[in-house]
Scaffold this motif. Structure first.
Motif, mmCIF file in Angstrom:
data_model
loop_
_atom_site.group_PDB
_atom_site.id
_atom_site.type_symbol
_atom_site.label_atom_id
_atom_site.label_comp_id
_atom_site.label_asym_id
_atom_site.label_seq_id
_atom_site.Cartn_x
_atom_site.Cartn_y
_atom_site.Cartn_z
ATOM 1 N N ILE A 79 -9.090 -53.875 35.007
ATOM 2 C CA ILE A 79 -8.781 -53.912 33.364
ATOM 3 C C ILE A 79 -10.085 -54.676 32.874
ATOM 4 O O ILE A 79 -10.465 -54.229 31.716
ATOM 5 C CB ILE A 79 -7.473 -54.614 33.551
ATOM 6 C CG1 ILE A 79 -6.377 -53.755 33.776
ATOM 7 C CG2 ILE A 79 -7.361 -54.920 32.010
ATOM 8 C CD1 ILE A 79 -5.275 -54.366 33.999
ATOM 9 N N THR A 80 -10.601 -55.768 33.544
ATOM 10 C CA THR A 80 -11.804 -56.376 33.026
ATOM 11 C C THR A 80 -12.880 -55.408 32.573
ATOM 12 O O THR A 80 -13.408 -55.612 31.433
ATOM 13 C CB THR A 80 -12.137 -57.718 33.582
ATOM 14 O OG1 THR A 80 -10.898 -58.349 34.039
ATOM 15 C CG2 THR A 80 -13.082 -58.771 32.843
ATOM 16 N N THR A 81 -13.107 -54.841 33.494
ATOM 17 C CA THR A 81 -14.227 -54.031 33.486
ATOM 18 C C THR A 81 -14.116 -52.842 32.385
ATOM 19 O O THR A 81 -15.018 -52.743 31.636
ATOM 20 C CB THR A 81 -14.473 -53.047 34.860
ATOM 21 O OG1 THR A 81 -14.660 -53.947 35.769
ATOM 22 C CG2 THR A 81 -15.686 -52.328 34.745
ATOM 23 N N ALA A 85 -16.128 -52.813 28.797
ATOM 24 C CA ALA A 85 -16.963 -51.314 28.500
ATOM 25 C C ALA A 85 -16.601 -50.875 26.980
ATOM 26 O O ALA A 85 -17.401 -50.498 26.216
ATOM 27 C CB ALA A 85 -16.634 -50.357 29.556
ATOM 28 N N PHE A 86 -15.294 -50.919 26.636
ATOM 29 C CA PHE A 86 -14.471 -50.580 25.569
ATOM 30 C C PHE A 86 -15.228 -51.361 24.408
ATOM 31 O O PHE A 86 -15.664 -50.832 23.388
ATOM 32 C CB PHE A 86 -13.099 -50.336 25.457
ATOM 33 C CG PHE A 86 -12.580 -49.049 26.183
ATOM 34 C CD1 PHE A 86 -12.741 -47.930 25.347
ATOM 35 C CD2 PHE A 86 -11.692 -48.821 27.346
ATOM 36 C CE1 PHE A 86 -12.321 -46.431 25.952
ATOM 37 C CE2 PHE A 86 -11.321 -47.632 27.729
ATOM 38 C CZ PHE A 86 -11.643 -46.644 27.045
ATOM 39 N N THR A 167 -19.761 -60.609 26.309
ATOM 40 C CA THR A 167 -19.604 -59.527 25.341
ATOM 41 C C THR A 167 -20.718 -59.533 24.409
ATOM 42 O O THR A 167 -21.613 -58.477 24.301
ATOM 43 C CB THR A 167 -18.301 -59.531 24.510
ATOM 44 O OG1 THR A 167 -17.209 -59.928 25.235
ATOM 45 C CG2 THR A 167 -18.233 -58.439 23.475
ATOM 46 N N ILE A 168 -21.093 -60.710 23.941
ATOM 47 C CA ILE A 168 -22.448 -60.829 23.050
ATOM 48 C C ILE A 168 -23.877 -60.230 23.911
ATOM 49 O O ILE A 168 -24.434 -59.732 23.209
ATOM 50 C CB ILE A 168 -22.774 -62.134 22.797
ATOM 51 C CG1 ILE A 168 -21.562 -62.678 21.680
ATOM 52 C CG2 ILE A 168 -23.805 -62.573 22.058
ATOM 53 C CD1 ILE A 168 -21.407 -64.342 21.236
ATOM 54 N N GLY A 169 -23.649 -60.998 24.921
ATOM 55 C CA GLY A 169 -25.116 -60.390 25.818
ATOM 56 C C GLY A 169 -25.202 -58.896 25.963
ATOM 57 O O GLY A 169 -26.156 -58.424 25.786
ATOM 58 N N MET A 170 -23.964 -58.643 26.503
ATOM 59 C CA MET A 170 -24.012 -57.235 26.772
ATOM 60 C C MET A 170 -24.320 -56.064 25.597
ATOM 61 O O MET A 170 -24.827 -55.071 25.650
ATOM 62 C CB MET A 170 -22.378 -56.729 27.198
ATOM 63 C CG MET A 170 -22.227 -57.252 28.732
ATOM 64 S SD MET A 170 -22.932 -56.253 30.125
ATOM 65 C CE MET A 170 -21.974 -54.717 29.964
ATOM 66 N N VAL A 171 -23.793 -56.571 24.469
ATOM 67 C CA VAL A 171 -24.071 -55.589 23.215
ATOM 68 C C VAL A 171 -25.596 -55.659 22.745
ATOM 69 O O VAL A 171 -26.090 -54.915 22.495
ATOM 70 C CB VAL A 171 -23.119 -56.373 22.029
ATOM 71 C CG1 VAL A 171 -23.684 -55.648 20.689
ATOM 72 C CG2 VAL A 171 -21.631 -55.963 22.324
ATOM 73 N N HIS A 172 -26.086 -56.889 23.193
ATOM 74 C CA HIS A 172 -27.426 -57.094 22.822
ATOM 75 C C HIS A 172 -28.404 -56.241 23.912
ATOM 76 O O HIS A 172 -29.172 -55.545 23.250
ATOM 77 C CB HIS A 172 -27.895 -58.351 23.061
ATOM 78 C CG HIS A 172 -29.211 -58.857 22.581
ATOM 79 N ND1 HIS A 172 -30.229 -59.398 23.823
ATOM 80 C CD2 HIS A 172 -30.057 -58.754 21.435
ATOM 81 C CE1 HIS A 172 -31.387 -59.413 22.831
ATOM 82 N NE2 HIS A 172 -31.366 -59.102 21.809
ATOM 83 N N ILE A 225 -21.441 -42.522 25.558
ATOM 84 C CA ILE A 225 -21.298 -42.237 26.844
ATOM 85 C C ILE A 225 -22.248 -43.039 27.623
ATOM 86 O O ILE A 225 -21.954 -43.681 28.458
ATOM 87 C CB ILE A 225 -21.450 -40.457 27.164
ATOM 88 C CG1 ILE A 225 -19.997 -39.852 26.834
ATOM 89 C CG2 ILE A 225 -21.649 -40.596 28.605
ATOM 90 C CD1 ILE A 225 -19.008 -40.392 27.370
ATOM 91 N N LEU A 226 -23.384 -43.099 26.931
ATOM 92 C CA LEU A 226 -24.455 -43.941 27.670
ATOM 93 C C LEU A 226 -24.464 -45.329 27.923
ATOM 94 O O LEU A 226 -24.127 -45.950 29.048
ATOM 95 C CB LEU A 226 -25.969 -43.640 26.989
ATOM 96 C CG LEU A 226 -27.050 -44.109 27.814
ATOM 97 C CD1 LEU A 226 -27.159 -43.317 29.130
ATOM 98 C CD2 LEU A 226 -28.085 -44.010 26.847
ATOM 99 N N VAL A 227 -23.761 -45.856 26.867
ATOM 100 C CA VAL A 227 -23.260 -47.316 26.792
ATOM 101 C C VAL A 227 -21.990 -47.503 27.728
ATOM 102 O O VAL A 227 -22.190 -48.477 28.406
ATOM 103 C CB VAL A 227 -23.148 -47.774 25.365
ATOM 104 C CG1 VAL A 227 -22.385 -49.044 25.237
ATOM 105 C CG2 VAL A 227 -24.370 -47.820 24.622
ATOM 106 N N PHE A 228 -21.357 -46.720 27.638
ATOM 107 C CA PHE A 228 -19.835 -46.751 28.441
ATOM 108 C C PHE A 228 -20.066 -47.040 29.677
ATOM 109 O O PHE A 228 -19.650 -47.682 30.624
ATOM 110 C CB PHE A 228 -18.980 -45.817 27.789
ATOM 111 C CG PHE A 228 -17.453 -46.123 28.344
ATOM 112 C CD1 PHE A 228 -16.624 -47.088 27.610
ATOM 113 C CD2 PHE A 228 -16.910 -45.324 29.588
ATOM 114 C CE1 PHE A 228 -15.497 -47.411 28.163
ATOM 115 C CE2 PHE A 228 -15.506 -45.916 30.019
ATOM 116 C CZ PHE A 228 -15.085 -46.889 29.370
ATOM 117 N N VAL A 229 -20.906 -46.122 30.245
ATOM 118 C CA VAL A 229 -21.168 -45.722 31.589
ATOM 119 C C VAL A 229 -21.998 -46.777 32.194
ATOM 120 O O VAL A 229 -21.571 -47.497 33.178
ATOM 121 C CB VAL A 229 -21.669 -44.302 31.744
ATOM 122 C CG1 VAL A 229 -22.306 -44.046 33.229
ATOM 123 C CG2 VAL A 229 -20.651 -43.130 31.802
#
Lengths: 297, 268
Positions: A79-81, A85-86, A167-172, A225-229
């Motif tokens: 669920i966290t994953t 990703a979403f 989340t902040i780091g991942m968006v970056h 799709i690229l970002v999600f995967v």
């Protein structure tokens, strides 16, 4: 020499030429052999081996490695994953679509400057960028210091070593992956269609949603799709910015291998991640293939 | 100026001022946090304040006086250089062969060779660890080079294939009709014309290897630890300010590589 003299030889010549052409195609294909041997022995075979290990234990075939994944702790990780990703994908759309939109309309010089700004994080080490966020967001970090100085908050906010920081780091990290394919597809939009919509009485907002957005859907889909995967299987940023509180699927794999040396669990977790990733990509390819086919009609 | 229409649907610049502001903020978000590490690395304090109250080269000295960090840096650069050579050679050959052939199976081969880009790195790392264990390639320069090469091959192939799109392969046929062999035609006619793409691919391969963390984390122990592996472990346990100095050096290196790749792009 007349045409009649030439006739009997023709089929044989053709066959010889044919053979030669086929041999040439084979030789050209053989050029990819070194790369194929590397990828085959270090990617394809190990993936097969991983699958085998997940279903074949010390006492023969077993589904135990998979039934163990039904444990609530794995469910929580899953669920966290997906949540992360979403969320990351959604934020990338909100921040990246406007940026790509504007960049695609700028004059070449300005546009290349903006693209350079998008490319810079792309070329900068992932660890360096994650480190920067760690320093900025920590308890005594720059952001908390400034917010306290300006009197906006009294006690430091918990910005890192949790879901927020991750989340902040991942968006970056993901934003460039999203913007670049989108920008490429936006460059191909025919703006006469927007003018036509305008002439026919559509408001700018309506023209944007009904004409522009559908035209950029393929680039948007590719970016999403690229970002999600990539987010689904991401390890480094959640491991550092999550501070152990954000357990991603990839971290679960590393942990069962490095900490518990539990190859059965690691391989089953790996197979699940692989199936999810390839499944999403396959579904996307089918979907865009279908859209492409209807557009062609 | 602000009241002039900005789009074909007559939206004025003023009406979409929010768009400019938002994009400015997004660019700020992309660039500035990373760059803030640079002034912070010159801080004298353990807590890396900004702006630094007193400046010093303390963390740079810490880096250059540490045999562990220096050795890790040496390993990283060796591996990146070797990866660049191997990935550029194999990737360019594959891209050329698959582009030039008309065999139907070439499409499947392309998909197979781009798989390392799609499969999560953690899985590749586990698989490579498994493969290397029996042959003793874990924690060796050669093993790291092979592992990083499979990550870099897809990028080299994409870059070189993009370069081949602008090149008319019939030129090679002309050379061959005048007696050149296929390899000779490739070397003298094709390669010089796709040179910039090949070099862009090589730069990408280098930087991919230099930045790679996850595979190194699983397969590169002992004195073959890469810079990124050491950085990751140092960050996970405790924030060592030396990393600020290393990060600044790495940012400088990235800017250099990005500049080189932009020069190559503009020459295409």
């Amino acid at each position: 020499m007349t045409a009649a003299d030439h006739q009997p030889d023709a089929p044989m010549n053709e066959r010889a030429l044919d053979r030669q052409a086929r041999a040439e195609q084979r030789n050209l294909m053989a050029l990819s052999l070194p790369a194929f041997i590397l990828v085959g022995s270090l990617v394809l075979l190990p993936m097969g081996w991983l699958f085998w290990m997940s279903i074949y234990g010390a006492d023969g075939f077993t589904a135990e490695n998979y039934t163990r994944l039904l444990h609530p702790s794995y469910k929580k990780t899953l669920i966290t994953t997906f949540e992360l990703a979403f969320l990351v994908t959604g934020l990338c759309i909100l921040l990246g679509y406007p940026l790509a939109y504007l960049a695609s309309q700028l004059k070449p010089r300005m546009a290349s400057l903006v693209l350079l700004c998008v490319l810079f994080p792309f070329w900068t080490s992932l660890l360096v960028r994650t480190y920067a966020w760690l320093v900025l967001l920590q308890r005594r970090g720059l952001i908390n210091n400034w917010l306290m100085e300006w009197g906006l908050i009294d006690t430091p906010l918990k910005l890192v070593h949790n879901f927020t920081g991750t989340t902040i780091g991942m968006v970056h990290i993901m934003l460039p992956f999203f913007v670049l394919p989108l920008y490429a597809s936006m460059k191909t939009v025919d703006y006469d269609l927007m003018k036509a919509a305008s002439n026919l009485g559509a408001s700018p907002v309506r023209a944007f949603w009904q004409i522009y957005v559908p035209l950029t859907l393929s680039g948007l889909g590719a970016g999403v799709i690229l970002v999600f995967v990539l987010s689904l299987g991401f390890y480094v940023t959640p491991a550092l910015l999550g501070g152990g509180r954000v357990m991603m699927w990839a971290m679960q794999i590393e942990r069962s291998m490095a900490v518990y040396a539990d190859w059965g669990a690691a391989s089953a977790l790996g197979v699940v991640l692989l199936v999810m990733t390839l499944g999403i990509l396959w579904a996307f390819a089918r979907l865009t293939g279908a859209i492409g086919a209807t557009e062609g009609k | 100026m602000l009241n002039r229409p900005a789009t074909d649907t007559q939206v004025t610049h003023l009406q979409r001022l929010w768009l400019y502001v938002l994009c400015g903020l997004v660019i700020f978000f992309l660039i500035v946090p990373t760059l803030l590490v640079i002034p912070m690395s010159f801080s004298d304090s353990r807590y890396l304040d900004f702006p630094p109250e007193s400046w010093s080269l303390r963390w740079y000295r810490a880096y250059f006086n540490s045999p562990e960090w220096l050795q890790a840096t040496a390993v990283s650069f060796q591996v990146a250089f070797l990866t660049m050579l191997l990935a550029t050679a194999t990737g360019t050959l594959a891209a050329y062969g698959l582009h030039a052939t008309r065999a139907r199976s070439s499409r499947y081969m392309t998909v197979l060779l781009t798989l390392p880009m799609i499969i999560p790195v953690i899985l590749l790392a586990v698989g490579i660890f498994l493969t290397f264990a029996p042959v003793g390639l874990n924690s060796t320069i050669g093993g790291l080079m092979l592992a990083h090469t499979i990550l870099a091959i897809p990028l080299v192939m994409i870059t070189v294939t993009a370069g081949m799109q602008n090149f008319d392969i019939n030129q090679e046929m002309v050379a061959r009709s005048m007696g050149a062999s296929r390899p000779w035609a490739f070397l003298t006619v094709t390669l010089p014309q796709i040179r910039n793409s090949v070099m862009s691919g090589a730069l990408l391969a280098f930087i991919i290897s230099l930045d790679e963390v996850v595979i190194a984390l699983l397969i590169a122990g002992g004195d073959k630890a890469t810079l990124t592996r050491r950085m990751f472990l140092a960050l996970r346990d405790e924030i060592d300010p030396t990393i600020a100095a290393i990060s600044t050096l790495l940012i400088a290196f990235s800017v250099l590589m990005l500049t080189l790749s932009q020069i190559l792009q503009s020459r295409k």
